[in-house]
Design an enzyme around this catalytic site. Sequence first.
Site, PDB file in Angstrom:
ATOM      1  N   GLU A  45      18.980  48.592 -68.519  1.00 32.74           N
ATOM      2  CA  GLU A  45      19.870  49.747 -68.620  1.00 32.74           C
ATOM      3  C   GLU A  45      20.100  50.425 -67.272  1.00 32.74           C
ATOM      4  O   GLU A  45      19.161  50.666 -66.519  1.00 32.74           O
ATOM      5  CB  GLU A  45      19.312  50.804 -69.587  1.00 32.74           C
ATOM      6  CG  GLU A  45      20.218  52.034 -69.607  1.00 32.74           C
ATOM      7  CD  GLU A  45      19.760  53.153 -70.513  1.00 32.74           C
ATOM      8  OE1 GLU A  45      18.712  53.002 -71.162  1.00 32.74           O
ATOM      9  OE2 GLU A  45      20.448  54.181 -70.551  1.00 32.74           O
ATOM     10  N   ASP A 110       6.030  59.710 -60.980  1.00 32.82           N
ATOM     11  CA  ASP A 110       6.834  60.703 -60.282  1.00 32.82           C
ATOM     12  C   ASP A 110       5.902  61.839 -59.865  1.00 32.82           C
ATOM     13  O   ASP A 110       5.206  62.404 -60.704  1.00 32.82           O
ATOM     14  CB  ASP A 110       7.934  61.228 -61.231  1.00 32.82           C
ATOM     15  CG  ASP A 110       8.826  62.258 -60.557  1.00 32.82           C
ATOM     16  OD1 ASP A 110       8.685  62.449 -59.326  1.00 32.82           O
ATOM     17  OD2 ASP A 110       9.656  62.874 -61.244  1.00 32.82           O
ATOM     18  N   ILE A 111       5.849  62.106 -58.600  1.00 36.16           N
ATOM     19  CA  ILE A 111       5.092  63.271 -58.140  1.00 36.16           C
ATOM     20  C   ILE A 111       6.091  64.239 -57.541  1.00 36.16           C
ATOM     21  O   ILE A 111       6.901  63.850 -56.695  1.00 36.16           O
ATOM     22  CB  ILE A 111       4.057  62.883 -57.061  1.00 36.16           C
ATOM     23  CG1 ILE A 111       3.159  61.770 -57.581  1.00 36.16           C
ATOM     24  CG2 ILE A 111       3.212  64.096 -56.679  1.00 36.16           C
ATOM     25  CD1 ILE A 111       2.262  61.203 -56.511  1.00 36.16           C
ATOM     26  N   ASP A 112       6.048  65.459 -58.025  1.00 37.24           N
ATOM     27  CA  ASP A 112       7.046  66.425 -57.585  1.00 37.24           C
ATOM     28  C   ASP A 112       6.355  67.634 -56.992  1.00 37.24           C
ATOM     29  O   ASP A 112       5.385  68.143 -57.537  1.00 37.24           O
ATOM     30  CB  ASP A 112       7.895  66.848 -58.787  1.00 37.24           C
ATOM     31  CG  ASP A 112       9.173  67.510 -58.347  1.00 37.24           C
ATOM     32  OD1 ASP A 112      10.232  66.956 -58.617  1.00 37.24           O
ATOM     33  OD2 ASP A 112       9.093  68.585 -57.715  1.00 37.24           O
ATOM     34  N   LYS A 323      15.666  57.540 -61.081  1.00 38.99           N
ATOM     35  CA  LYS A 323      16.706  57.327 -60.070  1.00 38.99           C
ATOM     36  C   LYS A 323      16.436  56.072 -59.239  1.00 38.99           C
ATOM     37  O   LYS A 323      15.310  55.835 -58.820  1.00 38.99           O
ATOM     38  CB  LYS A 323      16.772  58.559 -59.171  1.00 38.99           C
ATOM     39  CG  LYS A 323      17.952  58.542 -58.237  1.00 38.99           C
ATOM     40  CD  LYS A 323      18.188  59.920 -57.660  1.00 38.99           C
ATOM     41  CE  LYS A 323      16.905  60.477 -57.081  1.00 38.99           C
ATOM     42  NZ  LYS A 323      17.086  61.531 -56.126  1.00 38.99           N
TER      43      LYS A 323
END
Lengths: 414, 487
Positions: A45, A110-112, A323
Amino acid sequence: MAVPDAEPTTPDIMLAFYRRLYPFKSIFTWLNHEHAPTKLFTHREFAFTLQGDVYLRYNSFANADELKKQVCTLNPTRFEIGPVYSARPRDKKTVRPAAFTPQLRELVFDIDMTDYDSIRTCCSGADICKRCWTFISAAVRVLDRALRDQFGYKHLLWVYSGRRGIHLWISDREALELTDEQRRALVGWLTVIQGGKEMHKKVNVRMGLKPLPPSIASAYKMLLPVFHDLILDDQDCFASEEGWQALLHLIPDKDIVRSLEDKWEDDPKRSSEDKWQDFEDEIERKKGKGSAILNAAKEDIVLQYTYPRLDAEVSKHRNHLLKAPFCIHPKTGRVCVPVDPRTIDKFDPARVPTVSQLLNELDKLALPQAGESAEHHADWERTSLKPYVEMLDKHVMGLMEETRKSKQKMDLSW
Amino acid sequence: MQNRKEQQRNLALKDINAGIVETHSHLRYPYRLNFYDKPPLEDITIEEFETAALDRLRVLAEIESCFARNRTFKEMQTVILENVCSKYLELNRTSNELKPLDDERRKDHIGHFVLRLAFCRSEDLRRRFVKAETTLFKLRYETEDSLERVKFLGSRNFDWILASPEEVQELVPSTSSEKPGNYYKVKWTRVPDLVEKRRVLMKRGMAYVPAAEQASIVFQEFQAHLEKALEATAKALPRLDEDTRLVPILDNLSKGFQAGVSSEWSGATEGPDGALRADMIDEMAYKHFPACMRNLHMCLRRDKHLKHFGRLQYGLFLKILGLSIEEALAFWRKSFSSIQDDKFNKEYRYNIRHSYGLEGKRANYAAKSCQQILMSDEPGPGDSHGCPYRHFSADNLQSALLTMYGEHGLSSADMPEIMNMVKAKHYHVACTRVFEITHARQGVKKGEGVGGGESVTHPNQYAARSRELAKKMEEGKEADGDVVMQG
């Protein structure tokens, strides 16, 4: 100082970027693990975010050229990559719902930086600077090591998210095949910081008074120097009253808390380093009874301030979209470039090329000779994007080698 | 002693490895435990088919209701094995040679496979069936004679490797003084539950499972095996639909399981003094609500708003308490006083009607039990649902409890006791204790709980009991004109 939100992108810039610079071929082989298209690509996808926040899900493509064509037609602000489904996502409406389930998916993290807002003192929210990047680089080193040593994964691709965070994509065959339950378990193994804002102490990983579990003990060893350099020295986290009150909440001994509180209230200028020393002195004085509890609390505090803070939901479900590498962050204009975990400490988000910078570099080059096609497929080779694409290509080589070996094995078994 | 046992076990293992298990070779089912790898292939009468399934269903339904009542594993052992199984599904140890072992085991075998047919049809049924069956297997496994257990484990390939002492040495931190025990090596993906809780050591994708957790590999294998088998059965089922004798039985069975015998509060309680009205809730909350609902009510009054899960938890609770849909809409409309009418109608009315089964799939939702409140939809930042005993930090909980119940007799002297329970993670015990203290004036004594020593398992049970006590007191007053006061 925060990295300025450089230049907002325009549709024209984006289109030029996709046509001339985006490394579709490399992204294709990275997802596909070999040259001839397989389900790994065709049943994958893609989701596009168009200008004006229109969101298009369940796109899929036969090959890299088809993907490029569609991207150039739609000219999205960014696009995301999802799982490999049991049918082609573009056929979703025509197959039975039961026959359309996620099958394979890179294990992603994901590290934000926003998850560090309660402890970082230099910036907040969407801002990021070289100083707070140190939180991210510590997290990367700890996770990279744990995933390789403990879980045995080899094909890790770290990607800067374009503004304030970092993504990790693990493409090992075994990682692709993990079920949601297994992903949840793995995240549980790695998660140390837990609890909402009502909970002061966010580290609860021990069974009773036992020492830290071995996996976390080894992370602790890596993080202790970070705690001193980053938390105590650079960020000076316990300088403000709010900061040191937070620290006191984590000390399980009432007497110590009282005496430290008195001391620090009298002398508001004491540095974080001094305050930490005060705490250590108090522990020293407590010797014997209770010191085990205090030492455990001390270790837990170090972890609470430095251990990676994961956005767990991203990793737990196969069908989460993330992303794609080499997209442009719409606010900063920076490219989401791969990052080498071995030199993560030297990585400076402010020096990541922006899309307009790259296009300028192209413009400065000699104009294309007459007769030569105006559309280059590998224009990135002549810009500062080159080392980053090469980094991805090298990573892809490893994946292709793996595919070749497993095919060889299958052939031999006949 | 320890040594002799060990020796016995080793001997048994050796026998198995040599393939000379002769001890009970006269039995068609040599082991009490069964992994249900093979379906029964012999002829089965339709009566046998039905009774084996029905009796097993009773056991599984009882297991489900144990979960609903938040019973511990130990309690379940008594309830299920001693009370229920002995009546419907007796399964004796191999040493008990006087019993008809083969018949019992055959019934167990048949019952399991019939229920597979009945419960493979929907995702939800499969999940519940797997959970109940795995629990039944665990209960039996834990009570199995250790020698028998070793033999059973030897009868099947579990594909684990005993880690060498050198390997273990490398993994276990050298500081620990105790000698490391045995570790079984398996791919970590086979024991996700142990990995999630960090009960294993990890190295290059292999989980080293301590001998004490070995059972966990077995259970995980049982569960994974059953899940896969059920999915396969579901795919094969359409071909069975030809048989007109079996389908009605299977339909009946799955309905029986769905109705269940559980303690879910799904019918509205009769209001003792007529219908409950929106404007009575303030007083009701003050007098009768457990801490979770008091907290939601206070947040609602303070913020004039509740987030989604808060509305859900509180709304369903109020529904079961007896608040009609008209009154509920009135209550929420008034409570969200800073929200415009059209926004309320657009965004909230549907949800409220939905929870009353008037919209969407029109399901009659039950109020959330303590277990659901404790275990699912953990509150995130900014949320106010959940269980205060579990989701508040210690100091916030103490001050919240004193604010809520200070005027009902709860004092700071009671706090250490409550907080100790909370620390030990016995949240429902702490809640029950608060109930006892705040209802001491109505004559509730310590240990009496919400009646008959039962502890709180559902917020509605708490509120219902509290109202019941108040009503009794009221009646007592009226009856003899005297004020009944307890010491």
